[in-house]
Design an enzyme around this catalytic site. Structure first.
Site, mmCIF file in Angstrom:
data_model
loop_
_atom_site.group_PDB
_atom_site.id
_atom_site.type_symbol
_atom_site.label_atom_id
_atom_site.label_comp_id
_atom_site.label_asym_id
_atom_site.label_seq_id
_atom_site.Cartn_x
_atom_site.Cartn_y
_atom_site.Cartn_z
ATOM 1 N N LYS A 106 3.971 2.294 5.266
ATOM 2 C CA LYS A 106 3.656 2.018 3.917
ATOM 3 C C LYS A 106 2.576 0.867 4.182
ATOM 4 C CE LYS A 106 5.938 -0.051 -0.151
ATOM 5 N NZ LYS A 106 6.907 -0.691 -0.710
ATOM 6 N N PRO A 107 1.486 0.571 3.386
ATOM 7 C CA PRO A 107 0.768 -0.405 3.319
ATOM 8 C C PRO A 107 1.542 -1.723 3.074
ATOM 9 C CG PRO A 107 -0.379 1.203 2.327
ATOM 10 C CD PRO A 107 1.139 1.660 2.411
ATOM 11 N N ASN A 109 1.064 -4.505 1.641
ATOM 12 C CA ASN A 109 1.098 -5.253 0.083
ATOM 13 C C ASN A 109 1.403 -4.278 -0.958
ATOM 14 O OD1 ASN A 109 -1.385 -3.865 0.419
ATOM 15 N ND2 ASN A 109 -2.669 -5.683 -0.387
ATOM 16 N N CYS A 110 1.784 -3.143 -0.680
ATOM 17 C CA CYS A 110 2.139 -2.307 -1.737
ATOM 18 C C CYS A 110 3.681 -2.490 -2.250
ATOM 19 C CB CYS A 110 1.974 -0.708 -1.139
ATOM 20 S SG CYS A 110 0.293 -0.336 -1.373
ATOM 21 N N LEU A 111 3.912 -2.318 -3.631
ATOM 22 C CA LEU A 111 5.090 -2.509 -4.066
ATOM 23 C C LEU A 111 5.989 -1.089 -3.496
ATOM 24 C CD1 LEU A 111 4.317 -4.307 -7.389
ATOM 25 C CD2 LEU A 111 5.116 -5.370 -5.292
#
Length: 111
Positions: A106-107, A109-111
């Protein structure tokens, strides 16, 4: 989240559906992950999936949206290097959903 079962082989996923082991990725796994997101993969999806994997190999991280748009634009042209194009392929979060289907983490800074 449940494990994926591909050809009788269990592939563990984390609670958000990302692969626990990046080496488990295959085109079949991508198809199964995309199906969970109600996405039927087209050649445009595969072009972006390959770029996501190239980005990960080059920078050792999954791209956030802005770097993804720029990277796609550099490699596929300005028509495809647009947020709206990527949103149509991987709604509602191209960086997150695209990375998941590409078998990447998961990137950050992704929520």
């Amino acid at each position: 989240m449940e494990n994926l079962v591909i050809d009788g082989r269990e592939i563990p996923l984390d609670k958000e559906g990302f692969l626990r082991n990046l080496d488990d990725w295959s085109p079949q796994v991508a198809e199964a992950l995309a199906a969970q997101e109600n996405i039927a993969l087209t050649e445009d999806h595969w072009d972006v999936i390959r770029l996501l994997q190239d980005f990960y190999r080059e920078f050792e991280l999954s791209p956030a949206m802005r770097p993804l748009v720029k990277y796609v634009g550099q490699h596929l042209g300005t028509d495809k290097g647009r947020s709206i194009f990527l949103m149509q392929l991987f709604p509602p979060s191209p960086a997150k959903i695209g990375s998941k289907i590409a078998g990447l983490p998961k990137p950050t800074n992704c929520l």
